[in-house]
Design a protein around this motif. Sequence first.
Motif, PDB file in Angstrom:
ATOM      1  N   GLN A 123      22.008  22.611  44.561  1.00 16.89           N
ATOM      2  CA  GLN A 123      22.398  24.025  44.553  1.00 16.89           C
ATOM      3  C   GLN A 123      23.611  24.198  43.651  1.00 16.89           C
ATOM      4  O   GLN A 123      24.704  23.724  43.963  1.00 16.89           O
ATOM      5  N   PRO A 124      23.447  24.874  42.510  1.00 15.34           N
ATOM      6  CA  PRO A 124      24.608  25.159  41.650  1.00 15.34           C
ATOM      7  C   PRO A 124      25.418  26.308  42.218  1.00 15.34           C
ATOM      8  O   PRO A 124      24.872  27.321  42.639  1.00 15.34           O
ATOM      9  N   VAL A 151      19.778  12.093  46.235  1.00 17.01           N
ATOM     10  CA  VAL A 151      20.958  11.776  47.049  1.00 17.01           C
ATOM     11  C   VAL A 151      20.526  10.994  48.286  1.00 17.01           C
ATOM     12  O   VAL A 151      19.566  11.370  48.960  1.00 17.01           O
ATOM     13  N   GLU A 152      21.246   9.911  48.586  1.00 12.90           N
ATOM     14  CA  GLU A 152      21.022   9.180  49.836  1.00 12.90           C
ATOM     15  C   GLU A 152      21.833   9.861  50.935  1.00 12.90           C
ATOM     16  O   GLU A 152      23.038  10.043  50.799  1.00 12.90           O
ATOM     17  N   GLN A 208      25.939  21.101  44.699  1.00 16.13           N
ATOM     18  CA  GLN A 208      25.817  20.672  46.093  1.00 16.13           C
ATOM     19  C   GLN A 208      24.481  19.971  46.307  1.00 16.13           C
ATOM     20  O   GLN A 208      23.427  20.497  45.957  1.00 16.13           O
ATOM     21  N   GLY A 209      24.547  18.759  46.881  1.00 13.36           N
ATOM     22  CA  GLY A 209      23.344  17.975  47.099  1.00 13.36           C
ATOM     23  C   GLY A 209      22.653  18.300  48.406  1.00 13.36           C
ATOM     24  O   GLY A 209      23.070  19.189  49.165  1.00 13.36           O
ATOM     25  N   GLY A 230      25.561   8.908  50.373  1.00 13.31           N
ATOM     26  CA  GLY A 230      25.915   9.878  49.355  1.00 13.31           C
ATOM     27  C   GLY A 230      25.755   9.369  47.936  1.00 13.31           C
ATOM     28  O   GLY A 230      26.129  10.049  46.983  1.00 13.31           O
ATOM     29  N   HIS A 231      25.160   8.168  47.787  1.00  9.90           N
ATOM     30  CA  HIS A 231      24.939   7.624  46.452  1.00  9.90           C
ATOM     31  C   HIS A 231      23.899   8.460  45.703  1.00  9.90           C
ATOM     32  O   HIS A 231      22.901   8.894  46.284  1.00  9.90           O
TER      33      HIS A 231
END
Length: 279
Positions: free
Chosen positions: A140-141, A119-120, A168-169, A124-125
């Motif tokens: 994080q699942p 994730v950037e 979640q990134g 958010g890319h």
Amino acid sequence: MSDVYESARVSTLKFKGKSDSFKMKKKKKAKRKHKEREDQENLRHGAWWYIRRPEDLSGNVIIESESGRYLIALDNGSISVSDTTEQSEGPDVQEIMTIIHVSENRIAIKTPFNRFLSVEQETGHVTGLKEAIGPLELWQPIFDDEENADFCHCPFPNLCFMGKVLLQGANKKLLEAEPGDKVKCSSTDGEGNTHFKIFSCAERKKPEKAIGEAYDIADGSALTETEAKMARRFQSWQDGKLRLSQKDIDELKKAKQQGQLHGALLERRAKMKSDRYCM
């Protein structure tokens, strides 16, 4: 004399406790059939089964977005939504990801090109170009299940996931997969196309029954509770009711101090003729 027999009501011979046992077996059979039917409905392409527990998140998986289409990794490193659906013959090679557990509640997702989803922070890319796992490659699942609350705390308590999972990134935002667009990690409220279903083709492991706590005898635990736990595990009565010895609990306290608590519990059950292993 024959008239007396003819007037008697004829019925099958019933034993004590048989009716309750029959109802219980019938209920368990119906429950088992319902579970088998539910598992069959959640299969994809005959071999891919629906992951519902965090401990099953490992190995090769396919990730289905809310549109019913799978995530796909392209050779240029971008991640998008493919055209493959549940009705297709099977997932494409580029749609099969690999999940690696990094810590207790963090995973890394590897593409078929041996690159990790990253994730950037600013934009958010999401891309699949990194060859090694770093802070930006951790995910994080978040499962919608009280049973899995210890695995990952959900920061969106008001959402109903309907059995799905959020990802979640590293930028503390959620993965979002819009049809016809590249995947990005930009959602802050958990709404939109942020819910996923993850399917695995690994050999399914049956959850182990929690029988170890029957032997969990801590120094401060109540001996009556310990005896009840052991009785539930080993006791065998036809009516299924729990029965404990009426003897003084002091003998268990003495046995515990001597390190012979298990033997004392076994002897108390044997005298009641309730232990299935005692003759």
